[in-house]
Design a protein around this motif. Structure first.
Motif, short mmCIF file in Angstrom:
data_model
loop_
_atom_site.label_atom_id
_atom_site.label_comp_id
_atom_site.label_asym_id
_atom_site.label_seq_id
_atom_site.Cartn_x
_atom_site.Cartn_y
_atom_site.Cartn_z
N ILE A 1 -40.04 15.60 19.95
CA ILE A 1 -40.57 16.65 19.08
C ILE A 1 -39.51 17.71 18.79
CG2 ILE A 1 -42.22 18.57 18.94
CD1 ILE A 1 -44.19 16.80 20.49
N PHE A 2 -38.78 18.10 19.82
CA PHE A 2 -37.80 19.18 19.65
C PHE A 2 -36.38 18.66 19.41
CE2 PHE A 2 -41.23 21.15 22.12
CZ PHE A 2 -41.46 22.30 21.36
N PHE A 3 -36.26 17.35 19.16
CA PHE A 3 -34.93 16.75 18.98
C PHE A 3 -34.18 17.39 17.82
CE2 PHE A 3 -32.17 13.58 16.94
CZ PHE A 3 -31.33 13.29 18.00
N TRP A 4 -34.88 17.65 16.71
CA TRP A 4 -34.21 18.13 15.50
C TRP A 4 -33.84 19.61 15.60
CZ3 TRP A 4 -32.42 14.23 13.14
CH2 TRP A 4 -33.12 13.01 13.15
N THR A 5 -34.28 20.28 16.66
CA THR A 5 -33.85 21.67 16.84
C THR A 5 -32.43 21.74 17.40
OG1 THR A 5 -34.70 21.84 19.11
CG2 THR A 5 -36.23 22.33 17.30
N GLY A 6 -31.96 20.62 17.90
CA GLY A 6 -30.61 20.59 18.46
C GLY A 6 -30.56 20.97 19.92
N VAL A 7 -31.08 22.15 20.25
CA VAL A 7 -30.99 22.65 21.62
C VAL A 7 -32.28 22.43 22.41
CG1 VAL A 7 -29.29 24.40 20.99
CG2 VAL A 7 -31.72 24.97 20.93
N GLY A 8 -33.36 22.10 21.71
CA GLY A 8 -34.65 21.95 22.39
C GLY A 8 -34.63 20.97 23.54
N PRO A 9 -34.19 19.72 23.30
CA PRO A 9 -34.16 18.75 24.41
C PRO A 9 -33.27 19.18 25.56
CG PRO A 9 -33.94 17.64 22.29
CD PRO A 9 -33.81 19.11 22.02
N VAL A 10 -32.17 19.87 25.25
CA VAL A 10 -31.26 20.33 26.30
C VAL A 10 -31.95 21.38 27.18
CG1 VAL A 10 -29.08 21.50 26.78
CG2 VAL A 10 -29.24 19.87 24.89
N VAL A 11 -32.65 22.31 26.54
CA VAL A 11 -33.36 23.35 27.29
C VAL A 11 -34.44 22.73 28.17
CG1 VAL A 11 -34.89 25.34 27.08
CG2 VAL A 11 -32.90 25.13 25.57
N ILE A 12 -35.20 21.79 27.60
CA ILE A 12 -36.25 21.13 28.38
C ILE A 12 -35.65 20.38 29.56
CG2 ILE A 12 -38.02 19.32 28.32
CD1 ILE A 12 -38.45 20.02 25.35
N PHE A 13 -34.57 19.65 29.31
CA PHE A 13 -33.93 18.86 30.36
C PHE A 13 -33.47 19.75 31.52
CE2 PHE A 13 -30.11 17.16 32.37
CZ PHE A 13 -30.52 15.89 32.74
N TYR A 14 -32.80 20.85 31.20
CA TYR A 14 -32.25 21.69 32.26
C TYR A 14 -33.34 22.45 33.01
CZ TYR A 14 -27.35 20.80 31.31
OH TYR A 14 -26.13 20.20 31.20
N LEU A 15 -34.34 22.94 32.30
CA LEU A 15 -35.41 23.66 32.97
C LEU A 15 -36.23 22.74 33.87
CD1 LEU A 15 -36.76 26.10 30.22
CD2 LEU A 15 -35.42 26.66 32.25
N LEU A 16 -36.57 21.56 33.35
CA LEU A 16 -37.38 20.62 34.12
C LEU A 16 -36.64 20.14 35.36
CD1 LEU A 16 -39.80 18.77 34.58
CD2 LEU A 16 -38.77 17.13 32.97
#
Length: 250
Positions: free
Chosen positions: A141-156
């Motif tokens: 869902i957040f892939f096209w934001t660029g940073v969304g997946p990165v933020v989710i990955f690091y927080l999780l």
């Protein structure tokens, strides 16, 4: 966050100590094996994903890039739990080396042992794999934001690794309930330490040392923060005070 900076500084300063170096080298070798296993597993799983050929070159380029990203994501995802399981063999030795140097009057009264550490490492690994898989829809869902997946990955994964490595250290000193109470009282430290550990796991070459460094950093975080709570009169910190006498240098 001064304690976290102190934890990282002390960990890096101890790398070349003889007691730490042996575990460090053995851990790196073991982690290298885990890294190879993670890449083979990631490659095997990626091959099971249907791959589509497109006539439009730009679409094909996007798909090639996307599949490359999937491979890297899978490799990182599996490397973290696999290396944690492998290096759990040496975790008692890592914590002992740290406590022998910095916390001699508050050394753990017990070693967890291989089976207990393996159980904790496997449980943490299952959580990491399962929750990251469940988070895939959010990555997409957040892939096209660029940073969304990165933020989710690091927080999780920062949360999971902080919790997991904290528990491996804390239960050497406190009971399960007391460990949980202390963790809740320093949740910010645990999360930020977990973020640092996650970053270490995602840096090439450095990731070979990540599990060893993670155990050492969390050991420092535990000792430094539990003393603060002990000075404040928290009930759950009293048990820690029974493990030794005197005061270690801060």
């Amino acid at each position: 966050m001064n304690h976290l900076l102190t934890s990282v500084e002390r960990t890096l300063a101890q790398i070349f100590d003889s007691a730490f170096l042996r575990v460090f080298i053995l851990g790196m070798i073991t982690t290298f094996v885990a890294l190879a296993a993670a890449f083979f597993l990631a490659e095997a799983l990626k091959d099971q994903i249907p791959y589509l050929d497109f006539d439009w070159e730009w679409v094909q380029s996007i798909m090639d890039w996307l599949f490359g990203f999937v491979l890297i994501w899978l490799a990182v995802l599996f490397f973290v739990p696999i290396s944690t399981i492998f290096v759990s063999i040496f975790l008692d030795d890592v914590v002992d080396a740290v406590e022998d140097k910095y916390y001699t009057t508050h050394k753990a009264g017990k070693r967890l042992g291989l089976w207990h550490l393996s159980y904790l490492a496997v449980r943490l690994s299952l959580y990491i794999v399962l929750l990251n898989i469940l988070a895939v829809p959010f990555y997409i869902i957040f892939f096209w934001t660029g940073v969304g997946p990165v933020v989710i990955f690091y927080l999780l994964n920062g949360y999971l690794l902080g919790w997991g490595y904290y528990e491996m250290v804390a239960v050497r000193h406190l009971g399960i309930r007391e460990s949980g109470e202390h963790r809740k009282s320093i949740r910010g430290y645990v999360l930020f330490a977990g973020l640092v550990i996650t970053v270490l796991f995602t840096i090439p070459i450095v990731n070979l040392t990540a599990p060893i460094l993670a155990a050492a950093i969390m050991c420092h975080v535990f000792h430094l923060t539990i003393r603060d709570r002990q000075a404040e009169g928290h009930a759950f910190a009293r048990e820690y005070g029974h493990s030794g006498q005197g005061t270690d240098d801060l």
